[in-house]
Enzyme design. Structure first.
Site, PDB file in Angstrom:
ATOM      1  N   HIS A  99    -144.287 -66.595  38.371  1.00 49.96           N
ATOM      2  CA  HIS A  99    -143.674 -65.971  37.061  1.00 49.96           C
ATOM      3  C   HIS A  99    -144.299 -65.449  35.615  1.00 49.96           C
ATOM      4  CE1 HIS A  99    -140.045 -64.767  35.468  1.00 49.96           C
ATOM      5  NE2 HIS A  99    -139.229 -64.492  36.480  1.00 49.96           N
ATOM      6  N   GLU A 171    -142.202 -57.766  39.541  1.00 46.51           N
ATOM      7  CA  GLU A 171    -141.359 -57.812  38.441  1.00 46.51           C
ATOM      8  C   GLU A 171    -142.012 -57.244  37.101  1.00 46.51           C
ATOM      9  OE1 GLU A 171    -138.499 -61.367  38.685  1.00 46.51           O
ATOM     10  OE2 GLU A 171    -139.605 -61.522  38.153  1.00 46.51           O
TER      11      GLU A 171
HETATM   12  P1  13P Z   1    -133.533 -60.275  35.509  1.00 43.68           P
HETATM   13  O1  13P Z   1    -132.939 -60.093  36.214  1.00 43.68           O
HETATM   14  O2  13P Z   1    -132.828 -61.463  33.692  1.00 43.68           O
HETATM   15  O3  13P Z   1    -134.610 -59.283  34.604  1.00 43.68           O
HETATM   16  O4  13P Z   1    -134.600 -62.028  35.197  1.00 43.68           O
HETATM   17  C1  13P Z   1    -136.050 -61.126  36.400  1.00 43.68           C
HETATM   18  C2  13P Z   1    -136.004 -62.588  36.548  1.00 43.68           C
HETATM   19  O5  13P Z   1    -137.279 -62.762  35.323  1.00 43.68           O
HETATM   20  C3  13P Z   1    -136.286 -62.971  38.049  1.00 43.68           C
HETATM   21  O6  13P Z   1    -137.677 -63.638  38.508  1.00 43.68           O
END
Ligand code: 13P
Length: 261
Positions: A99, A171
């Protein structure tokens, strides 16, 4: 469209009492109105896993348990860390790997991301490999190359059977927790690049999720136009209503795309 997958990443939120409560609310909502076409996972903090596992087992709601991170070593002198064996014993079947918050704040190098991915999938658990660029990389127009390089690095040396246990979450860092999701066209462009890279590495069928300010309002367009196979949800996963609304949207989208076929 692949079968959708929606994962709630609770990050460092909710103590075990709050986690049990949220989990119960999610199971009630999904039992009352099931989303049969969607795989649902919740990823609580380590200390909540045991309690959440008990709820999931008792409720039999078909929700799987995920962890947000794992140490690459099997056991030993790693103060404060948690091993794959410990997670598996608790019934964890999914692990987030790399992550952006781990990469940025806890010194998780590209090399360690790859080693962790290999260890999770060798151990027969499913891995969610997280990738994504920051704002400077996007502004420079280098986002596709950057993410493809992240994938190449993490996936090198992954053996054939282990590839089946990998899914990818795109992401973009600038979209995480900002309320500023990537647009459907930005996601579609990136999904194309990710799927090309995955196909070249023998992971052609892997699911590719989107994460970053995903909500029930933007979910349908990110799936239908952005071609996401589901979501890795942060903020909106901390409330049962908003999380289940995303799950339901994915269920509807899957039905729409099945009708188109
Ligand atoms: P948000 O949905 O709060 O933007 O976070 C995304 C995230 O990092 C999920 O791993």
């Amino acid at each position: 469209m692949n079968r959708p997958l929606v994962i709630g990443n609770w990050k460092m939120n909710l103590d075990f009492v709050e986690a049990v409560h949220l989990c119960q609310q999610i199971t009630v909502l999904l039992k009352n109105q099931p989303a049969p076409h969607v795989d649902v996972v919740v990823a609580p903090p380590f200390v909540d896993l045991r309690s959440v596992a008990s709820v999931l087992e008792a409720e039999r709601a078909g929700i799987a348990l995920g962890a947000q991170h794992v140490n690459v070593h099997e056991a030993g002198a790693h103060t404060g860390e948690v091993s794959l064996g410990m997670l598996a014993r608790l019934g964890v079947s999914w692990v987030l790997v790399g992550h952006s918050e781990r990469r940025a704040h806890y010194a998780m190098s590209e090399e360690l991301v790859g080693a962790t991915l290999r260890s999770v999938t060798r151990g027969s658990l499913n891995a969610v490999l997280c990738v994504g660029e920051d704002e400077a990389v996007r502004d420079a127009g280098e986002h596709l190359d950057y993410v493809r390089a992240q994938l190449r690095s993490a996936l090198s040396g992954l053996e054939a059977p282990a590839r089946e246990r990998v899914c990818v979450a795109y992401e973009p860092i600038w979209a995480i927790g900002t309320g500023r999701s990537a647009s459907a066209s930005q996601v579609a462009e990136m999904m194309g690049a990710i799927r090309d890279e995955l196909a070249e590495r023998g992971l052609g069928g892997a699911r590719v999720l989107y994460g970053g300010s995903a909500t029930a309002d933007n979910a349908a367009s990110l799936v239908l136009e952005g071609s996401a196979d589901g979501f890795l949800v942060g903020g909106a996963s901390l409330k049962a209503d908003s999380f289940v609304a995303i799950v339901r949207t994915c269920d509807d989208c899957y039905a729409v795309s099945a009708n188109r076929r």
